[in-house]
Design an enzyme around this catalytic site. Structure first.
Site, PDB file in Angstrom:
ATOM      1  N   HIS A 186      -7.866  -5.764   0.683  1.00  0.00           N
ATOM      2  CA  HIS A 186      -6.473  -4.893   0.441  1.00  0.00           C
ATOM      3  C   HIS A 186      -6.164  -5.539   1.602  1.00  0.00           C
ATOM      4  O   HIS A 186      -6.445  -5.605   3.145  1.00  0.00           O
ATOM      5  CB  HIS A 186      -7.089  -3.230   0.769  1.00  0.00           C
ATOM      6  CG  HIS A 186      -5.549  -2.699   0.531  1.00  0.00           C
ATOM      7  ND1 HIS A 186      -4.876  -2.156  -0.618  1.00  0.00           N
ATOM      8  CD2 HIS A 186      -4.966  -1.634   2.151  1.00  0.00           C
ATOM      9  CE1 HIS A 186      -4.228  -1.445  -0.580  1.00  0.00           C
ATOM     10  NE2 HIS A 186      -4.486  -1.127   1.239  1.00  0.00           N
ATOM     11  N   SER A 192       0.819  -1.187  -0.001  1.00  0.00           N
ATOM     12  CA  SER A 192       0.079  -0.241   0.240  1.00  0.00           C
ATOM     13  C   SER A 192       0.824   1.177   0.011  1.00  0.00           C
ATOM     14  O   SER A 192       2.194   1.181  -0.558  1.00  0.00           O
ATOM     15  CB  SER A 192      -0.795   0.195   1.167  1.00  0.00           C
ATOM     16  OG  SER A 192      -1.703   0.765   0.622  1.00  0.00           O
ATOM     17  N   LYS A 226       3.915   2.202  -2.257  1.00  0.00           N
ATOM     18  CA  LYS A 226       4.507   3.497  -3.080  1.00  0.00           C
ATOM     19  C   LYS A 226       6.253   3.595  -2.457  1.00  0.00           C
ATOM     20  O   LYS A 226       6.898   4.428  -3.446  1.00  0.00           O
ATOM     21  CB  LYS A 226       3.494   4.523  -2.490  1.00  0.00           C
ATOM     22  CG  LYS A 226       2.415   4.027  -3.083  1.00  0.00           C
ATOM     23  CD  LYS A 226       1.425   5.445  -2.455  1.00  0.00           C
ATOM     24  CE  LYS A 226       0.428   4.469  -2.225  1.00  0.00           C
ATOM     25  NZ  LYS A 226      -1.036   4.277  -2.080  1.00  0.00           N
ATOM     26  N   TRP A 263     -10.084   0.330  -4.433  1.00  0.00           N
ATOM     27  CA  TRP A 263      -9.543   1.508  -5.014  1.00  0.00           C
ATOM     28  C   TRP A 263      -8.114   1.547  -5.357  1.00  0.00           C
ATOM     29  O   TRP A 263      -7.749   2.977  -5.879  1.00  0.00           O
ATOM     30  CB  TRP A 263      -9.060   1.259  -3.534  1.00  0.00           C
ATOM     31  CG  TRP A 263      -9.225   2.747  -2.367  1.00  0.00           C
ATOM     32  CD1 TRP A 263      -8.224   3.256  -2.210  1.00  0.00           C
ATOM     33  CD2 TRP A 263      -9.549   4.272  -2.737  1.00  0.00           C
ATOM     34  NE1 TRP A 263      -8.193   4.506  -2.159  1.00  0.00           N
ATOM     35  CE2 TRP A 263      -8.884   4.914  -1.941  1.00  0.00           C
ATOM     36  CE3 TRP A 263     -10.628   4.449  -3.658  1.00  0.00           C
ATOM     37  CZ2 TRP A 263      -9.498   6.132  -2.144  1.00  0.00           C
ATOM     38  CZ3 TRP A 263     -11.192   6.299  -3.246  1.00  0.00           C
ATOM     39  CH2 TRP A 263     -10.108   7.211  -2.447  1.00  0.00           C
TER      40      TRP A 263
HETATM   41  C1  GTR Z   1      -5.301   4.912   1.975  1.00  0.00           C
HETATM   42  C2  GTR Z   1      -4.636   5.252   0.843  1.00  0.00           C
HETATM   43  C3  GTR Z   1      -4.216   4.478  -0.125  1.00  0.00           C
HETATM   44  C4  GTR Z   1      -3.078   2.408   0.346  1.00  0.00           C
HETATM   45  C5  GTR Z   1      -3.788   2.823   1.747  1.00  0.00           C
HETATM   46  C6  GTR Z   1      -3.022   2.399   2.604  1.00  0.00           C
HETATM   47  O1  GTR Z   1      -6.453   5.354   2.460  1.00  0.00           O
HETATM   48  O2  GTR Z   1      -5.820   5.966  -0.255  1.00  0.00           O
HETATM   49  O3  GTR Z   1      -3.868   5.080  -1.302  1.00  0.00           O
HETATM   50  O4  GTR Z   1      -2.322   4.257   0.589  1.00  0.00           O
HETATM   51  O5  GTR Z   1      -4.517   4.162   2.249  1.00  0.00           O
HETATM   52  O6  GTR Z   1      -1.937   2.704   3.042  1.00  0.00           O
HETATM   53  O7  GTR Z   1      -3.082   1.650   3.374  1.00  0.00           O
END
Ligand code: GTR
Length: 420
Positions: free
Chosen positions: A401, A260, A264, A351
């Site tokens: 996720h 996540s 990045k 997402w």
């Molecule tokens: C979310 C964000 C994503 C991702 C995620 C995470 O809220 O919008 O880009 O980075 O968090 O890190 O779990």
């Protein structure tokens, strides 16, 4: 009232109303819209890169664009680390691991708190071992149930559930993300694990920079100042500096892994720092492996609004104008060539735009091909729970996720095949 004042007030109320409009993500493939991707091998005047040497000369051009427009510029001042190993347990995990707990202090900046690194090394290793390295979301105590790993003392959010009080960790969070870090399996396959809490590098909130490396390096007045993602990436390179000093580890075979927002950061770290031998980005989404130009799930505008501290200030210029970005995320992936790269998505994690992550990876293939490396071997997203590719690999698994055992099985196989 003067006309200009009325117009001004009217504009103010329109912009306030717009700012309060709830964001509605697009989840219809048919509404993604058309877009044109920048081709990584394209040069001005209709010329094209055809050799590895030309690509390597071109890398700096792309890295500078990512620094200038997306993540911000990583300061190049060298920072000296002082590593103090405060615990070394040679009988950890019932004798299966040597566990070292190390505080990494920044010598030039004693006012900054240290990064607390934990290392698990296979106890029976007879030669330096390859390493999985990644930041964790909630403190080292959170990735293991071992009672003698102290609770993180720094600011923690509630990213993993309501287990902190006044932004301090509680015992309730011990082991809460152990499921995401199968330490025993990693060790049994012959790898070490190196991890630290990402909030040790910078606490994840808009004022977090005030106690991070960004308070002493960079320039917050500049449009290309680095953001928190840049700081986390920088921190991973500092951890790498330390891994290079440990004779039990093979620092030439460090696989950087991130989930996540930390996916990045892992991608950005490895794009800048070629010491990382392999890269795994799990559900890294917007600002990670997913193409920004696809209007699906999270968007540039949305991420910059929800997390104003993550990227360079200039990235916000593209909130409503993503097609003007001089880069897109496939070029970040191309900057990893020829190193092994695994991009993973989850079907219900819309997402993060699974198809955008697949297409981003696909669009990096032309650069890997310069090195004779095979691509994904598919033109459209594969069926769920099926890993594809080789030096560049990809899967989309069923579920939400997360980081699951299925993901780790693929990552370990990939590491065995291409890094070990
Ligand atoms: C979310 C964000 C994503 C991702 C995620 C995470 O809220 O919008 O880009 O980075 O968090 O890190 O779990």
């Amino acid at each position: 009232m003067q006309l200009t004042v009325i117009v001004f007030l009217l504009l103010m109320s329109i912009s306030q109303a717009l700012a309060q409009t709830p964001f509605v993500p697009n989840y219809e493939e048919g509404s993604v819209g058309s877009y044109t991707l920048v081709e990584p091998l394209q040069l001005p005047k209709n010329k094209r890169i055809t050799t590895q040497a030309d690509w390597e000369n071109r890398r700096k051009y792309w890295l500078d664009l990512f620094s200038g427009h997306v993540y911000g510029k990583t300061p190049t001042q060298p920072v000296t680390l002082h590593a103090s190993i405060h615990h070394e347990n040679r009988e950890a995990l019932k004798g299966r691991a040597i566990r070292k707990q190390i505080s990494l202090h920044f010598v030039e900046y004693p006012q900054l708190p240290p990064v607390e690194l934990v290392l698990y090394i296979p106890a029976k290793a007879t030669k330096p071992v390859p390493v999985f390295m990644g930041l964790n979301f909630c403190g080292n105590h959170c990735i293991t149930t071992e009672p003698d790993v102290p609770l993180v003392e720094r600011w923690v959010g509630n990213a993993i559930g309501n287990v902190s009080i006044n932004n301090r960790a509680t015992q309730q969070s011990r082991g809460m993300q152990a499921r995401r870090w199968p330490i025993d399996t990693i060790l049994a396959r012959g790898y070490a694990l190196a991890t630290a809490y990402y909030g040790d590098i910078e606490p994840d909130h808009p004022a977090g920079w005030q106690t991070s490396i960004r308070s002493v390096l960079g320039d917050s007045a500049k449009a290309d100042n680095w953001g928190a993602v840049g700081a986390w990436a920088w921190g991973m390179s500092r951890i790498m500096d330390h891994l290079q000093t440990d004779s039990l580890l093979d620092a030439k075979r460090v696989i950087i892994m991130g989930h996540s927002r930390l996916g990045k950061a892992a991608l950005w770290a490895a794009a800048q720092d070629t010491r990382f031998a392999g890269v795994i980005a799990n559900e890294s989404g917007e600002g990670g492996a997913a193409l920004s130009r696809r209007n699906y799930g999270e968007t540039v505008g949305r991420i910059n609004t929800a997390f104003p501290h993550w990227f360079a200030p200039r990235y916000k210029d593209y909130n409503e104008n993503v097609s003007a970005l001089p880069v897109d995320q496939h070029i970040l992936l191309a900057l990893l060539a020829p190193r092994p790269l695994y991009v993973a998505s989850a079907q219900e994690d819309r997402w993060s735009d699974p198809n955008g992550e697949f297409l981003g990876t696909k669009a990096a293939e032309s650069v890997y091909a310069l090195y004779g490396k095979q691509g994904l071997g598919a033109t459209s997203i594969p069926s769920v729970n099926t890993a594809i590719g080789s030096t560049i690999s990809y899967h989309v698994r069923t579920g939400v996720h997360d980081v699951t055992d299925f993901d780790w099985w693929q990552f370990l196989q990939f590491a065995d095949d291409f890094v070990k």
